[in-house]
Every structure is written in structure tokens, then in C-alpha cells.
Scaffold this active site. Sequence first.
Site, PDB file in Angstrom:
ATOM      1  N   GLU A  99      39.255 -45.157 -22.767  1.00 22.89           N
ATOM      2  CA  GLU A  99      40.420 -44.272 -22.896  1.00 22.89           C
ATOM      3  C   GLU A  99      41.641 -45.112 -23.236  1.00 22.89           C
ATOM      4  OE1 GLU A  99      41.387 -41.621 -19.641  1.00 22.89           O
ATOM      5  OE2 GLU A  99      39.267 -41.135 -19.361  1.00 22.89           O
TER       6      GLU A  99
ATOM      7  N   GLU B 277      36.930 -43.790 -13.606  1.00 29.58           N
ATOM      8  CA  GLU B 277      38.074 -44.138 -12.780  1.00 29.58           C
ATOM      9  C   GLU B 277      37.867 -43.816 -11.291  1.00 29.58           C
ATOM     10  OE1 GLU B 277      41.502 -42.236 -14.492  1.00 29.58           O
ATOM     11  OE2 GLU B 277      41.334 -43.290 -16.380  1.00 29.58           O
TER      12      GLU B 277
HETATM   13  O1  IFM Z   1      43.663 -37.161 -18.283  1.00 26.41           O
HETATM   14  C1  IFM Z   1      43.361 -38.373 -17.660  1.00 26.41           C
HETATM   15  C2  IFM Z   1      41.865 -38.580 -17.612  1.00 26.41           C
HETATM   16  O2  IFM Z   1      41.211 -37.532 -16.978  1.00 26.41           O
HETATM   17  C3  IFM Z   1      41.543 -39.854 -16.871  1.00 26.41           C
HETATM   18  N1  IFM Z   1      42.305 -40.964 -17.390  1.00 26.41           N
HETATM   19  C4  IFM Z   1      43.705 -40.795 -17.587  1.00 26.41           C
HETATM   20  C5  IFM Z   1      43.984 -39.538 -18.375  1.00 26.41           C
HETATM   21  C6  IFM Z   1      45.501 -39.368 -18.597  1.00 26.41           C
HETATM   22  O3  IFM Z   1      46.152 -39.293 -17.373  1.00 26.41           O
END
Ligand code: IFM
Length: 453
Positions: free
Chosen positions: A357, A171
Site C-alpha cells: 500500500e 497491518e
Molecule cells: O484505508 C487504510 C487501509 O485499510 C489500511 N492501510 C491504510 C489505509 C489508509 O488509511
Amino acid sequence: MEFDSQWFRKFPPDFRWGTATAAYQIEGAVHEDGRGPSIWDTFSHTPDKTWHGDTGDMACDHYHRYQEDVELMRQLGFDHYRFSVAWPRIFPTGSGALNMDGVAFYDRLLDTLIDAGIRPVLTLYHWDLPQALEDHGGWRNRDTAYYFRDYAALMFDQFGDRVDTWITHNEPWCTAVLGHLLGQHAPGIQDSTQAGMVAHHLLLSHGLAVAAYRSHAAQGQIGITLNLSAVYPASNRPEDLAARDRMDTMLNRSFLDPLFLGQYPSGLNELLGSGDDAIQGDDLAEIAAPLDFLGINYYTYQVIADDPEHAELLGTRDVTPRDEVTDMGWPVGPHGLTDLLRRIHQQYTRIPLMVTENGAAYPDRVVDGQVRDLARISYLERHIRALADALNSGVDVRGYYLWSLLDNFEWGFGYSKRFGLVYVDYEANRRRLPKDSALWYSDFIRAFRQAWA
Ligand code: IFM
């Protein structure tokens, strides 16, 4: 279990069902075995930056309990795991002196994972920049991209025998925008020009790491993980359509376009600040070097209306229905995952995609020794169905890594938000307790494997 075996066959038999974590969010042990400070140590120790002043000093104590955590994964049948390496454990000051004790920790972790039959995916950067590099300008300084390449090359050498799937950045949008435009993440800067520059240097560092990987004649695959959103217009009015496009450029195209089209989207400069001065020579070609897969983190979607009064929000207003939101206040929209995956496939790339994710925070509580997190199970089930819809329409998705294995340090929200399949009792020595969702996911994976056996 409501999924029948015919339904499972929408996914290929080698589809990867896993979980994900990140170093600073779970490891703790920030002063141990030669680890240097990171920007998140500094930021979280600065007053008023995180909920209740929470820090990652101890986090889930995974550094000491990794064997227990791997054993938990093994017992639950979670046989794919995405984690990140803390750069400051490897190079305490970002470059120069190598810390072999830091390398040894990940050696032990990888050996334990492999002995347990768990296939690792390694993320090189999940936001914990060595503080010493920040002191020299951090990601605003082009040199950091080259230090990142050198760190990445060392990781390929050290762990390439056990890791076959590599993610350069997690990200990068968050590092640029939350870290340098909005100041909500480390290093807490609020400057749009610097944010644009940071975005460019992050992308450059990614391209340099990919080139280093290719020159290692490595056998595995390398990609990047982007946080992307499905963005819809509030109506077909031209103003709303344009507002939707501005938000889409900011959220999605800012990183997708340079990576897959070799150029920044027009209009980005006005939104993010100009990174143009940072662009040199063949940077854009380096950034757009072919990848083996794209990682996508998907949590929520947005419906956007035009609103000239909110210049700070790009002249837009978020009118997403809020009848169902998670504990982060994020609207739940599984259809957005299907649409997003289809869009990437149609407009950007045919390389394999992986959901690196997806998950949800809920205010979980232990009652009679059990966490009955039915809302999370419902969230997961609907998103997995949405994923199946994308596969059904021909999108090549190879894996799904659920965020997160454990409740952990949720950045500015500290420990107030619980994303884990496994409950971590911060009051009772970080005791682990699988929630009902962990048992559900475990059953789901077992049933999937049986359906294909
Ligand atoms: O916890 C975060 C992660 O570090 C990166 N993506 C989103 C998750 C939830 O906010």
C-alpha cells in the site's frame, strides 16, 4: 509522461504495478448471501465511533458491481490487484458452518479477474473479524488464532488454483494498537495488556497459517503486510535518540522483530503492555517461520523529539515538518520510503519486499466531469521515484500496489477521506469516475510495459 525508458529499467520487467482494496471498505452487501456480522459492523453502528456515523453497509457496492470494477481495471491496464476476503462471508460465525454462497462470490470475482488478465493477491484478514469470535474474546482469546488457521486452510483449498500470492494479515499493528490500546478501531478496547496479548495472538495466527500453507504443498508465495514508518530523531541529543528508539520500537520493531528475529524487542512491554503471559511453547519459532515476501504499507514518516511530559506518547513529541500534508494530516515524505526499504533489507531480511500500500487522501471534487487531483499525482510520482532509489541501492522490491483503486470507507473517518484513483459518487448511486491520477497511473504502467517490450 516524464519517465523515460532508461528510468523504467531501474525496475525489473516483471515488476508488479497494481492497486489495492479491502473487503469491508468496498463490498457493502453486509446482510447478503449468508454473511455474518463482523466487528466493524458492530463498531460502525455504535454511536460516535465513525465520522457522521458512516458504516460499510453499502460502501462502494462492490459486491454487486465487481464486474464493472474489474472491467475498469482492465481498461486502465491495472493488471495486478490486491483485495481481501471477508472472513464472515466464508464462516458467518468464524468457525463451524461454511457458507458456500460466500465462497461463490470470491469464486466469481477471481474468475472475472483472471479472465481480464489481472493477477490477484489475496489478503486473508483486513480487520473484519466475525463478531461471534469477538463475543468469545476475539483476538484476546488464543483459540481465535486456530480458527484463523482453519479459515486460511480452507481458502488455500478453494482458491489456490487461481491465487499464487497470499497475505495473512494486513497491518496487525492497527488491530492491536488502534483496536485494543487506543480504541479508535473495532472492537474499541483501551487496555494495554490486552493489546500486547492481541499482538501475540495475531502473530501466532500468522505463523499457524503459514505452516498450513506449507503443508498444502502450495506452489505460490505467502507473506504478511505491516504498516511501517521511517522514524528520525529530532537531533543527535541522546534524549532525542532514545525517544526516537521508543517510537521505532512501538511502530516498527513490535512486529518486525518477532517475525524476523524470533523475539520481541526489549522495552516493548512498557510500551504496549505485556503479551508475555500469552506466549506458550514454540510460539516464537512458529511466528518466525520463513516467509516468501514481506508486504510493506508506507504512507508517512516521523521526526521525534524527547518530551517527558507526554507519557501517553511514550515521552515523545512529533516534530515532523508539516509544510506538506495529505487530507489525513499525514506529512508527505517520499525519502522515508527509500530509507525504510533499505533498513529492512539491511537489518531484517533479504526476502523480496512488496509495497502493498502507498497512496494519499485529498479532498477531491468533480469539476466539469473531471477530478484534477494533481497533488495525488505528485505524491505518487515522488514515491515511485523513491522506490526506484531503493531498488537502485540493491533492495529487492517486486511490486507496488497503490492504495486505493476506489474511494472507500476509511474506517473511523467514514467516507470523508478519499484515497481512490477512481472517484465514487456517494450521492449518485456510487457512480465511478476515474480521476486524473487513474489516467496518469494507467499511462505510467503502459509506458513501463512498452519500455520493456
Ligand atoms: O484505508 C487504510 C487501509 O485499510 C489500511 N492501510 C491504510 C489505509 C489508509 O488509511
